[in-house]
Design a protein around this motif. Structure first.
Motif, PDB file in Angstrom:
ATOM      1  N   UNK A   1     -42.503   6.249  28.329  1.00  0.00           N
ATOM      2  CA  UNK A   1     -42.806   5.619  27.038  1.00  0.00           C
ATOM      3  C   UNK A   1     -42.830   6.647  25.909  1.00  0.00           C
ATOM      4  N   UNK A   2     -42.795   7.921  26.242  1.00  0.00           N
ATOM      5  CA  UNK A   2     -42.583   8.945  25.214  1.00  0.00           C
ATOM      6  C   UNK A   2     -41.483   9.894  25.675  1.00  0.00           C
ATOM      7  N   UNK A   3     -40.481   9.295  26.290  1.00  0.00           N
ATOM      8  CA  UNK A   3     -39.405  10.072  26.890  1.00  0.00           C
ATOM      9  C   UNK A   3     -38.777  11.023  25.870  1.00  0.00           C
ATOM     10  N   UNK A   4     -38.621  12.264  26.277  1.00  0.00           N
ATOM     11  CA  UNK A   4     -37.987  13.331  25.490  1.00  0.00           C
ATOM     12  C   UNK A   4     -38.911  13.943  24.438  1.00  0.00           C
TER      13      UNK A   4
ATOM     14  N   UNK B   1     -31.056  10.518  23.997  1.00  0.00           N
ATOM     15  CA  UNK B   1     -32.339   9.990  24.495  1.00  0.00           C
ATOM     16  C   UNK B   1     -32.997   9.093  23.450  1.00  0.00           C
ATOM     17  N   UNK B   2     -32.831   9.470  22.201  1.00  0.00           N
ATOM     18  CA  UNK B   2     -33.477   8.716  21.109  1.00  0.00           C
ATOM     19  C   UNK B   2     -32.567   7.638  20.530  1.00  0.00           C
TER      20      UNK B   2
ATOM     21  N   UNK C   1     -34.511   5.547  24.843  1.00  0.00           N
ATOM     22  CA  UNK C   1     -34.881   5.374  26.245  1.00  0.00           C
ATOM     23  C   UNK C   1     -36.318   4.868  26.390  1.00  0.00           C
ATOM     24  N   UNK C   2     -37.195   5.328  25.509  1.00  0.00           N
ATOM     25  CA  UNK C   2     -38.580   4.840  25.569  1.00  0.00           C
ATOM     26  C   UNK C   2     -38.643   3.340  25.281  1.00  0.00           C
TER      27      UNK C   2
END
Lengths: 346, 71
Positions: free
Chosen positions: A151-154, A179-180, A189-190
């Motif tokens: 949920x806070x990927x990257x 990723x964003x 991704x999140x």
């Protein structure tokens, strides 16, 4: 994020002062002795619930925030306590993580060494279990465990951007942009992961299930934050991220297959399928241009690049081993049961 | 010390990754034989070179499990 339940004296001190919007200076300076005592008592700082939760909350002040913590991100007493846990965690990792011998400090050799390291991946495969055997309840547990990072990927890797230059920086930003979502918020991704949680009847607000996740899950994200938030450790941050991307495509295909086997639709499988394609791209850039590029620019960081990669794999290996052991012996991998879903089932 | 500006004209590039895929970066169109563009959801893509990907023509990392070598 809401304030979670304490897991021991140090996190009790921290959650109490958060509940009091920071409390008094006395409350905040009392965190350090509570942390010192917890470290003295801890059998293993990496698996210690109280210390990992305390560190996680102290870091979270710098991410999405914790209720009551808006004025505390740069509080000297809290930073002092954080530094003590960070030292204990880094010391434990340096002592216990086995780092491969250094290759010659050129990009291609670094990439080859990282592909060799990430290809070893011994131990029980959680992904294979999810593909073939996991129950619907276990799959939902998997989503809860992964949500702490996904949920806070990257985000933890983004701290490194201003610390890099040239080829390594361009590579990191290229991977992060993907990723964003490349400018499209619904493709972040999140966001795709939040959609998967919703599709499985889970609440995707950050921290909802924090009380349920074990110390090692928190430690896995804490290690990313530790490496990301210290310029000194930029090599480790880059190495960890590269190894993460390089061990993603194949397991994610199996997670996606597990979701399909359980009857979930594209809303749930998209996240995993997306990573199969995305990380097959990212791993090439991360190994060669990010990690290799950094080592060519700053050869003295070679050791830390390998350490970061090995540390991420080691902690995630411990964590995955615990989850696999719990599931194969019929136990939950969580500290407390998930609430029943309203719209149960795929 | 400043390097001269290079690459103002962005032609795109294809990188042949050792023991791995072709990375396609920049303004390079990937077309099907009838000229229609291949569905593409990201700027930089990896094209399968080992023949074993489950998402051909894109790479899914399978070359690592099969021991594919480019040399």
């Amino acid at each position: 994020m809401r304030i979670p339940d304490a897991r021991g004296p140090a996190s009790a001190q921290l959650t109490a002062l958060l509940a009091d919007s920071g409390g008094t200076l006395e409350d905040r300076t009392a965190l350090r002795p509570a942390v010192d005592a917890a470290i003295a008592d801890a059998a293993d700082v990496v698996r210690d619930d109280d210390l990992q939760l305390t560190l996680f909350l102290l870091y979270e002040l710098a991410y999405g925030g914790v209720d009551g913590g808006d004025s505390l991100e740069w509080d000297p007493a809290l930073l002092d306590a954080r530094a003590v846990i960070e030292r204990a965690l880094e010391t434990a990792l340096r002592a216990r993580v086995s780092v491969p011998p250094p290759p010659s400090p050129d990009a291609e050799s670094v990439a080859a060494a990282l592909f060799a390291l990430t290809g070893e991946d011994a131990g029980p495969s959680l992904a294979r279990y999810v593909a073939k055997k996991a129950t619907e309840e276990q799959f939902r547990e998997l989503l809860v465990l992964r949500s702490v990072y996904a949920l806070k990927e990257a985000d933890p890797q983004s701290w490194a951007i201003p610390r890099l230059h040239g080829r390594a920086k361009a590579a990191l930003v290229e991977v992060l942009a993907d990723e964003y979502g490349d400018g499209r918020p619904h493709r972040m991704h999140s966001a795709i992961f939040a959609g998967a949680m919703a599709g499985a009847g889970l609440d995707s607000r950050y921290g909802t299930y924090l009380d349920a996740v074990p110390a090692l899950t928190l430690a896995s994200v804490n290690v990313m934050s530790l490496f990301g938030l210290h310029r000194r450790l930029r090599g480790a941050s880059v190495g960890l991220f590269a190894a993460y991307e390089m061990t993603s495509s194949l397991p994610n295909r199996q997670y996606g297959n597990g979701a399909r086997r359980l009857g979930y639709g594209e809303d749930v499988t998209w996240y995993f399928d997306e990573h199969v394609e995305a990380d097959a791209v990212h791993e090439q850039i991360a190994a060669r241009d990010l990690a290799g590029g950094l080592v060519e620019a700053e050869p003295e960081l070679l050791g830390d690049v390998l350490f970061g990669a090995a540390a991420g794999l080691t902690v995630d290996g411990w964590s995955g081993g615990d989850v696999h052991a719990a599931w194969t012996s019929g136990r939950s991998a969580l500290r407390r049961a998930l609430p029943a879903v309203a719209a149960a089932g795929p | 010390m400043t390097a001269p500006n290079l690459g103002r004209r962005d032609d795109g590039e294809i990188i042949a990754c050792p023991d791995g895929p072709f990375l396609v970066r920049g303004p390079v169109e990937i077309l099907l034989p009838d000229g229609t563009p291949l569905p593409r959801t990201r700027r930089t893509v990896a094209l399968c070179r080992c023949g074993l990907s489950t998402i051909k023509p894109y790479c899914d990392g399978t070359h690592k499990a099969s021991g594919f070598r480019t040399t």
